[in-house]
Scaffold this active site. Sequence first.
Site, PDB file in Angstrom:
ATOM      1  N   HIS A  83      -9.768  17.039  -8.094  1.00  0.00           N
ATOM      2  CA  HIS A  83      -8.514  16.686  -7.444  1.00  0.00           C
ATOM      3  C   HIS A  83      -7.563  16.070  -8.467  1.00  0.00           C
ATOM      4  O   HIS A  83      -7.933  15.141  -9.157  1.00  0.00           O
ATOM      5  CB  HIS A  83      -8.787  15.684  -6.328  1.00  0.00           C
ATOM      6  CG  HIS A  83      -7.623  15.489  -5.422  1.00  0.00           C
ATOM      7  ND1 HIS A  83      -7.512  16.132  -4.214  1.00  0.00           N
ATOM      8  CD2 HIS A  83      -6.509  14.771  -5.567  1.00  0.00           C
ATOM      9  CE1 HIS A  83      -6.364  15.807  -3.654  1.00  0.00           C
ATOM     10  NE2 HIS A  83      -5.740  14.977  -4.459  1.00  0.00           N
ATOM     11  N   TYR A 212       0.982   9.935  -0.073  1.00  0.00           N
ATOM     12  CA  TYR A 212       1.398   8.542   0.119  1.00  0.00           C
ATOM     13  C   TYR A 212       2.776   8.578   0.768  1.00  0.00           C
ATOM     14  O   TYR A 212       3.744   9.026   0.132  1.00  0.00           O
ATOM     15  CB  TYR A 212       1.509   7.806  -1.218  1.00  0.00           C
ATOM     16  CG  TYR A 212       0.209   7.653  -1.968  1.00  0.00           C
ATOM     17  CD1 TYR A 212      -0.776   6.764  -1.539  1.00  0.00           C
ATOM     18  CD2 TYR A 212      -0.031   8.386  -3.129  1.00  0.00           C
ATOM     19  CE1 TYR A 212      -1.956   6.611  -2.241  1.00  0.00           C
ATOM     20  CE2 TYR A 212      -1.217   8.246  -3.845  1.00  0.00           C
ATOM     21  CZ  TYR A 212      -2.178   7.357  -3.394  1.00  0.00           C
ATOM     22  OH  TYR A 212      -3.351   7.212  -4.089  1.00  0.00           O
ATOM     23  N   PRO A 304      -7.803  -1.556  -1.210  1.00  0.00           N
ATOM     24  CA  PRO A 304      -8.206  -0.147  -1.303  1.00  0.00           C
ATOM     25  C   PRO A 304      -7.085   0.785  -1.759  1.00  0.00           C
ATOM     26  O   PRO A 304      -7.283   1.988  -1.813  1.00  0.00           O
ATOM     27  CB  PRO A 304      -8.607   0.181   0.140  1.00  0.00           C
ATOM     28  CG  PRO A 304      -7.791  -0.733   0.973  1.00  0.00           C
ATOM     29  CD  PRO A 304      -7.587  -1.991   0.169  1.00  0.00           C
ATOM     30  N   LYS A 308     -10.394   2.166  -6.191  1.00  0.00           N
ATOM     31  CA  LYS A 308     -11.140   1.899  -7.424  1.00  0.00           C
ATOM     32  C   LYS A 308     -12.451   1.149  -7.220  1.00  0.00           C
ATOM     33  O   LYS A 308     -13.209   0.957  -8.170  1.00  0.00           O
ATOM     34  CB  LYS A 308     -10.249   1.106  -8.387  1.00  0.00           C
ATOM     35  CG  LYS A 308      -9.122   1.941  -8.976  1.00  0.00           C
ATOM     36  CD  LYS A 308      -8.681   1.383 -10.312  1.00  0.00           C
ATOM     37  CE  LYS A 308      -7.544   2.182 -10.909  1.00  0.00           C
ATOM     38  NZ  LYS A 308      -8.000   3.491 -11.411  1.00  0.00           N
ATOM     39  N   TYR A 405      -4.299   5.341 -12.783  1.00  0.00           N
ATOM     40  CA  TYR A 405      -4.830   5.905 -11.546  1.00  0.00           C
ATOM     41  C   TYR A 405      -6.243   6.459 -11.778  1.00  0.00           C
ATOM     42  O   TYR A 405      -7.116   6.346 -10.939  1.00  0.00           O
ATOM     43  CB  TYR A 405      -3.884   7.017 -11.107  1.00  0.00           C
ATOM     44  CG  TYR A 405      -3.987   7.477  -9.675  1.00  0.00           C
ATOM     45  CD1 TYR A 405      -4.006   6.589  -8.608  1.00  0.00           C
ATOM     46  CD2 TYR A 405      -3.983   8.849  -9.386  1.00  0.00           C
ATOM     47  CE1 TYR A 405      -4.063   7.038  -7.301  1.00  0.00           C
ATOM     48  CE2 TYR A 405      -4.029   9.300  -8.075  1.00  0.00           C
ATOM     49  CZ  TYR A 405      -4.085   8.392  -7.042  1.00  0.00           C
ATOM     50  OH  TYR A 405      -4.126   8.839  -5.748  1.00  0.00           O
TER      51      TYR A 405
HETATM   52  C1  PHB Z   1      -9.460   7.225  -0.241  1.00  0.00           C
HETATM   53  O1  PHB Z   1      -9.789   6.693   0.824  1.00  0.00           O
HETATM   54  O2  PHB Z   1     -10.109   8.173  -0.698  1.00  0.00           O
HETATM   55  C2  PHB Z   1      -8.296   6.761  -1.011  1.00  0.00           C
HETATM   56  C3  PHB Z   1      -7.697   5.545  -0.707  1.00  0.00           C
HETATM   57  C4  PHB Z   1      -6.600   5.140  -1.431  1.00  0.00           C
HETATM   58  C5  PHB Z   1      -6.099   5.944  -2.442  1.00  0.00           C
HETATM   59  C6  PHB Z   1      -6.689   7.156  -2.745  1.00  0.00           C
HETATM   60  C7  PHB Z   1      -7.803   7.568  -2.026  1.00  0.00           C
HETATM   61  O3  PHB Z   1      -5.020   5.545  -3.147  1.00  0.00           O
END
Ligand code: PHB
Length: 408
Positions: A83, A212, A304, A308, A405
């Site tokens: 991804h 987002y 979250p 990470k 990121y």
């Molecule tokens: C996810 O739940 O996979 C997730 C959460 C926040 C992010 C990216 C992925 O910025």
Amino acid sequence: MTNHQDFRKERDSAAVVILGAGVAGLTLGNLLQAAGVECVVLERATRDHVQTRARAGFLAPGTVRVLERHGLADGLRRRGLPHGTCEFRTADGAFRLDYSRLGRREQHTVYPQQDLVTDLLGHFLDGGGEVRFETTALGVEETDGPRPTVTVRDAEDRPGRWRARYVAGCDGRHGAARDSLPPTARRHRRDHGVTWLGLLAEAPPSLDAVGYALHERGFAGHMARTPEVTRYYLQCERGLAADAWSEERIWDELDERLYAPKLGPLLRGPIVQRGIIALESDVVEPLRHGSLLLAGDAAGLLSPTAAKGANLAVLEAELLAEALVEDLVHGDPGPLERYSQRCLRNIWRAQEFSHWMVQLLHAPSESGASGASGEEASYHAALRASRIEALRTSRPHQDWFAENYLGL
Ligand code: PHB
């Protein structure tokens, strides 16, 4: 000092007692097992619970490399999906960042965290590892000496004690390890004042990117999981009950905040899991207190926003395993002495970027509709728009984003 082999002779003892069967605890368990260090994992929940709890699912390339190095990446290599794109949506429209072509030109592997936990657990048990489920650690005692003990209650509610040379606290932010820290431990904490409703939908992803969405009604997120399952997040009022909104209300809200009328409909399906997530961050310093060592969420909780948590947990588990093996097998205490400092550098980098993401995606809580003046709210909205614009148009900003990121 007691040799790590001696613990095999005693009942309810192990060289390393690991609290928590999450990503940190199970990665550590596997690495210790491979090095011949006897360990046991104590887990409060049932096996079914740890294998099904939905969390983030984005693994950074560095995390995948660690897991590959230790033969723990079979499942994610087979079923994980590459991804490398995210899409930002605002009232002004949408734009994409193909972050696999920015920064270090790497990508994520999308692999649900519960699948990673299932793999790690299977590997540990197949190798002869011992996990005591439904065993609640109540406290860790005598951490300033070489024989710490963990007091527990087992599945039948019987009290017990585990003796160890080291205790690895991988039991999260509400675990016994944190409760057992000496008063010299420092805790840094930030409540971002933002709450998410986390949702797992049995519905295919609606876009081929992480989405987002910044909307005046609040943030909405679209995160891929598998071809059949998608994770969504909706910013909500703190105090909202996870089941307060009907599925129809949730999908309508997602449609509106993800600008579906303008940018395309969302593929709907049953919502199969939901949970409330208060966006909070904290760090315990140092990560070592005598014979008690912290890793994963017990060491530091990340909001979250940048997904990470599991990535940091894997890196910490590898560092901790190496340090414990050096100490217990080779008699060199040096790496264990440096463990905390080595982790804290990564932890604060991840904290800083996650915090930046919180501010990018949300209005600050104190200037929301119920908080400070409209002037302040509009100031922050304009700041965020400017941040988004920099990300849309400036290559150095995009490279910085991609590097943070994906990396640690
Ligand atoms: C996810 O739940 O996979 C997730 C959460 C926040 C992010 C990216 C992925 O910025």
